[in-house]
Design an enzyme around this catalytic site. Structure first.
Site, PDB file in Angstrom:
ATOM      1  N   ALA A 171     -14.132 -34.284  26.517  1.00 11.64           N
ATOM      2  CA  ALA A 171     -14.439 -33.357  25.427  1.00 11.64           C
ATOM      3  C   ALA A 171     -14.561 -34.133  24.126  1.00 11.64           C
ATOM      4  CB  ALA A 171     -13.349 -32.292  25.305  1.00 11.64           C
ATOM      5  N   SER A 174     -13.956 -32.732  16.647  1.00  9.63           N
ATOM      6  CA  SER A 174     -14.744 -32.973  15.444  1.00  9.63           C
ATOM      7  C   SER A 174     -14.447 -34.341  14.832  1.00  9.63           C
ATOM      8  CB  SER A 174     -14.511 -31.878  14.422  1.00  9.63           C
ATOM      9  OG  SER A 174     -13.139 -31.663  14.269  1.00  9.63           O
ATOM     10  N   LEU A 175     -13.231 -34.810  14.953  1.00 11.38           N
ATOM     11  CA  LEU A 175     -12.903 -36.094  14.356  1.00 11.38           C
ATOM     12  C   LEU A 175     -12.554 -37.148  15.396  1.00 11.38           C
ATOM     13  CD1 LEU A 175     -10.640 -34.794  11.423  1.00 11.38           C
ATOM     14  CD2 LEU A 175     -13.106 -34.996  11.470  1.00 11.38           C
ATOM     15  N   ASP A 324      -7.626 -22.868  12.166  1.00 11.25           N
ATOM     16  CA  ASP A 324      -8.765 -23.384  12.914  1.00 11.25           C
ATOM     17  C   ASP A 324      -8.910 -22.622  14.224  1.00 11.25           C
ATOM     18  OD1 ASP A 324     -10.869 -24.927  13.733  1.00 11.25           O
ATOM     19  OD2 ASP A 324      -9.661 -26.646  14.315  1.00 11.25           O
TER      20      ASP A 324
HETATM   21  N1  LIG Z   1      -3.973 -30.719  26.073  1.00 14.08           N
HETATM   22  C1  LIG Z   1      -5.229 -30.411  26.418  1.00 14.08           C
HETATM   23  N2  LIG Z   1      -5.495 -29.861  27.610  1.00 14.08           N
HETATM   24  C2  LIG Z   1      -6.765 -29.544  27.950  1.00 14.08           C
HETATM   25  N3  LIG Z   1      -7.837 -29.734  27.170  1.00 14.08           N
HETATM   26  C3  LIG Z   1      -7.643 -30.299  25.968  1.00 14.08           C
HETATM   27  C4  LIG Z   1      -6.332 -30.662  25.529  1.00 14.08           C
HETATM   28  N4  LIG Z   1      -6.437 -31.195  24.300  1.00 14.08           N
HETATM   29  C5  LIG Z   1      -7.746 -31.165  23.981  1.00 14.08           C
HETATM   30  N5  LIG Z   1      -8.483 -30.634  24.969  1.00 14.08           N
HETATM   31  C6  LIG Z   1      -9.954 -30.438  24.966  1.00 14.08           C
HETATM   32  O1  LIG Z   1     -10.525 -31.198  23.926  1.00 14.08           O
HETATM   33  C7  LIG Z   1     -11.161 -30.368  22.959  1.00 14.08           C
HETATM   34  C8  LIG Z   1     -10.935 -30.923  21.561  1.00 14.08           C
HETATM   35  O2  LIG Z   1      -9.560 -31.082  21.299  1.00 14.08           O
HETATM   36  P1  LIG Z   1      -8.905 -30.620  19.932  1.00 14.08           P
HETATM   37  O3  LIG Z   1      -9.220 -29.194  19.693  1.00 14.08           O
HETATM   38  O4  LIG Z   1      -7.485 -30.995  19.941  1.00 14.08           O
HETATM   39  O5  LIG Z   1      -9.706 -31.549  18.916  1.00 14.08           O
HETATM   40  P2  LIG Z   1      -9.906 -31.418  17.345  1.00 14.08           P
HETATM   41  O6  LIG Z   1     -10.120 -32.778  16.792  1.00 14.08           O
HETATM   42  O7  LIG Z   1      -8.790 -30.693  16.758  1.00 14.08           O
HETATM   43  O8  LIG Z   1     -11.220 -30.663  17.226  1.00 14.08           O
HETATM   44  P3  LIG Z   1     -11.548 -29.390  16.382  1.00 14.08           P
HETATM   45  O9  LIG Z   1     -10.850 -29.565  15.101  1.00 14.08           O
HETATM   46  O10 LIG Z   1     -13.017 -29.449  16.276  1.00 14.08           O
HETATM   47  O11 LIG Z   1     -11.040 -28.235  17.160  1.00 14.08           O
HETATM   48  C9  LIG Z   1     -10.546 -28.996  23.198  1.00 14.08           C
HETATM   49  O12 LIG Z   1     -11.417 -27.976  22.814  1.00 14.08           O
HETATM   50  C10 LIG Z   1     -10.281 -29.004  24.687  1.00 14.08           C
HETATM   51  O13 LIG Z   1     -11.441 -28.680  25.406  1.00 14.08           O
HETATM   52 MG   LIG Z   2      -9.930 -28.045  18.418  1.00 14.82          MG
END
Ligand SMILES: Nc1ncnc2c1ncn2[C@@H]1O[C@H](COP(=O)(O)OP(=O)(O)OP(=O)(O)O)[C@@H](O)[C@H]1O
Ligand SMILES: [Mg+2]
Lengths: 478, 207
Positions: A171, A174-175, A324
């Site tokens: 996956a 964004s960052l 978020d």
């Molecule tokens: N613990 C987890 N178990 C399963 N999938 C995960 C997990 N952590 C992250 N993912 C997957 O990775 C994606 C992005 O992770 P996350 O939301 O933590 O990133 P982010 O940098 O905060 O992105 P955003 O701010 O755009 O939401 C999630 O939408 C999910 O599909």
């Molecule tokens: Mg996220």
């Protein structure tokens, strides 16, 4: 042949853009001006296949997002005279060009896109799909890059730190990007790795953006914009610190028991740093895949209930606004549990904000009109309701009433009710159109929180006993 | 005989170690060969038997770092990398070994690796360049790219690489992570050119 194809694609893009972008009745009723502006900027040559490829405005979805940003910026100087408007249009073009040419701030634009993806009535259905897909675009870090990050952060290669580590990210965030791995002790984990240099770029981009917007300082509520930009910068930078997110994740995890059926993944500190976050992998699917299974009303209601409990638990116990509410942050697990991931963008209300927030809610619950008006004036940064134009007070107050409807209704509340949802959206559009956007920076996040959550439940066509949940969750925590 | 050979190696290592300390502490320019000899407990004349100049000394360190970096690279290479990724791994492995020397590398590299014709070519610098390019050529060959004439590809590569080195010695970001983005970007450009993917002269972007 080649060129012709391209032309048709371009024309097609234009049509789709025109359909998707917001229209400004006075100056740009068809939206063509805005669409052309976006396309012109988007067509600037950028290297394909480069490290920054996902940040370019090359894709249609990115253009739509930029279009909304432009619309928002424009709405800030809708009242200016002609000359000022022209000047501001030039600056707008420059500001957008900035987005089109460099920097990770487009990560932030992408986030706006994600937020819009939650609003299917604002963005036509098919765009909501592409916008939410932004999140899952091919990740730009190849494995050799990931390995260098690991050597810096842990002094060891990913395969040494973990028993198994997937070279390919599953996956994109964004960052950063997320890889699956297995600990030596056997647990399956998700490892989020940050793109290089992101914090510095965010700072630089926002500095540039402020400089670009500077000439507008006479025509718009400059202080208000500055305050909001500062808050956005603060939150974005906070998101770049994964150790902060780890702390939030652990706090959140401790707020739920097995009986709640809400699960926050465990954080593994030994494998986490400011740039790398290792959490228990939660198996399950996101909302679209869940809906694709054509779930029954009972299942929809079940997850709506869990989501409501989860968010208000965090609000009342930890004084948080999970700001978020992107669909990717919720995982529908096969055993009926709801997974909550991603606490990177969590606003902890200060004591003052927390009290203020509850005073407003209480005033609405008590139908205390003078009290409510005072709270609204404060949220809109007026000293007194009498200082507000009556129409502004009216519009903002009806928005707040809309927010409070579920709180006041006994029994089941249907978040899938199209009319209810549309009234909320219409109110936002009216407020934006009339330029009633001056507000405390905190409202950026409370709006995201509210609209993100409601749009999610609307999409889910789910119901829950909202009032009962709120009474339960607030009992003893106010 | 064997003892004196060992003693020689020890002196050499001591000189390198002390020189590195001094270069890091006072800077390359401000450090004199006298300072180094003094710190290593040798007469200045004796030291010249080991290293004819300050520049040679510094470049010996650089060459060693590069050699170790190349060894690291061969060890780390999995065979699953595409060309860009593999070149990235190669450059990153070298820079990681070079990192301890970074504080004083700017002037050293400028003098020893300058691509312009000079009266006194630094032998160590030239050797480092040739070794580096040889490894790059091996990598490119392995991936089967042959379209661009060698001297063009290698000159382009070397220009990009010198740019990366210059940026890196001056990169204030944590762990020089901005350099990492630059490397990736530069390599994408390079690979695009040698793979002929750029031959449409940007037509893919035309309006
Ligand atoms: N613990 C987890 N178990 C399963 N999938 C995960 C997990 N952590 C992250 N993912 C997957 O990775 C994606 C992005 O992770 P996350 O939301 O933590 O990133 P982010 O940098 O905060 O992105 P955003 O701010 O755009 O939401 C999630 O939408 C999910 O599909
Ligand atoms: Mg996220």
């Amino acid at each position: 042949m080649h060129a012709e194809n391209r032309k048709t694609t371009e024309a097609l893009n234009m049509d789709v853009l025109l359909a998707a972008l917001p229209k400004e009745s006075a100056t740009d009723p068809t939206g063509r001006q805005l669409a052309q502006l976006i396309n012109r900027i988007a067509n600037q040559k950028v290297p394909v296949n480069s490290f920054s490829r996902i940040w370019t405005l090359g894709s249609l979805q990115a253009r739509v997002t930029a279009g909304y940003l432009a619309y928002w910026l424009r709405s800030r100087f809708a009242d200016a005279d002609k000359r000022q408007q022209l000047k501001s249009a030039a600056h707008l073009a420059a500001a957008l060009k900035l987005f089109g040419t460099m920097g990770y701030l487009r990560g932030a634009v992408m986030k706006i896109g994600q937020l819009l993806a939650n609003l299917p009535e604002v963005v036509p259905e098919e765009f909501a799909e592409v916008l939410s897909a932004l999140h899952f675009e091919a990740p730009p870090m190849h494995f050799a890059m990931v390995r260098e990050v690991f050597l810096d952060e842990f002094g060891r290669e990913p395969e040494e730190v973990f028993a198994a580590f997937d070279r390919q990210a599953f996956a994109a965030a964004s960052l950063g990007q997320v890889h699956r791995a297995r600990l030596h002790s056997g647990e399956e984990v998700a490892v989020k790795i940050q793109y290089p240099g992101i914090a510095r770029t965010i700072k630089a981009d926002l500095r540039n953006l402020r400089l670009l917007l500077q000439p507008l300082c006479l025509t718009i509520d400059w202080q208000d914009t500055l305050a909001k930009l500062a808050d956005i910068e603060r939150m974005l930078l906070m998101e770049t610190d994964y150790s902060q997110e780890a702390r939030f994740g652990k706090l959140a995890r401790s707020a739920f028991t097995a009986a709640d059926q809400v699960v926050v993944p465990q954080i593994y500190d030994e494998y986490s740093t400011a740039r790398v976050l290792t959490a228990e992998y939660l198996p399950g699917c996101h909302i679209n895949d869940f809906l694709a299974t054509d779930p029954g009303q009972g299942e929809r209601d079940h997850f709506t209930h869990l989501l409501t409990v989860a968010t208000y638990r965090l609000y009342y116990r930890l004084h948080w606004l999970p700001a978020d509410p992107h669909p990717g942050n919720f995982i529908f697990m096969a055993d009926g549990r709801l997974g909550l991931i991603d606490f990177g963008c969590t606003l902890t209300l200060s004591d003052e904000e927390w009290i203020f927030s509850n005073v407003a809610i209480q005033a609405a619950l008590d139908r205390d009109l003078p009290g409510l008006n005072r709270a609204i004036a404060r949220a809109c940064r007026f000293d007194d309701p009498d200082d507000m134009e009556p129409d502004r007070l009216e519009v903002i107050r009806s928005g707040f009433y809309w927010f409070m409807e579920p709180w006041q209704q006994e029994g089941v509340f249907d978040f899938g009710d199209r009319n209810f949802f549309l009234r909320g959206i219409d109110n936002v559009i009216e407020a934006t159109r009339k330029g009633y956007t001056r507000s405390l920076p905190m409202t950026i996040w409370s709006n995201r929180f509210t609209f993100g959550g409601r749009a999610f439940c609307y999409k889910l066509k789910g119901r829950c006993e909202f009032r009962k949940i709120f009474l339960q969750e607030s009992a003893g925590w106010q | 005989m064997r003892i004196s050979e060992q003693a020689k190696q020890e002196s050499r290592a001591r000189i390198l170690e002390k020189a590195a300390e001094l270069f890091t502490g006072k800077g390359f320019e401000a450090t004199t060969t006298r300072d180094i000899a003094l710190a290593a407990g040798l007469a200045a004349g004796t030291m010249f038997n080991y290293f004819p100049s300050k520049e040679t000394l510094a470049m010996t360190m650089v060459t060693e770092a590069f050699r170790n970096g190349t060894t690291d690279f061969y060890r780390r290479r999995t065979g699953e990398e595409d060309l860009t990724e593999e070149l990235f791994l190669f450059i990153a492995s070298g820079l990681r070994r070079l990192r301890p020397l970074r504080p004083f590398l700017g002037p050293v590299l400028e003098r020893s690796l300058s691509p312009f014709p000079r009266k006194n070519v630094c032998q160590e610098g030239e050797a480092a360049r040739l070794n580096h390019l040889e490894a790059v050529q091996e990598i490119i060959g392995r991936h089967g790219f042959t379209t661009t004439p060698d001297y063009v590809a290698m000159t382009m590569y070397w220009s990009l690489y010198l740019g990366i080195l210059a940026f890196w010695t001056n990169d204030a970001s944590p762990n020089q992570e901005e350099t990492r983005a630059l490397i990736d970007y530069s390599l994408c450009v390079f690979v695009q050119v040698i793979s002929g993917a750029g031959t449409d002269r940007g037509a893919a972007h035309a309006r």
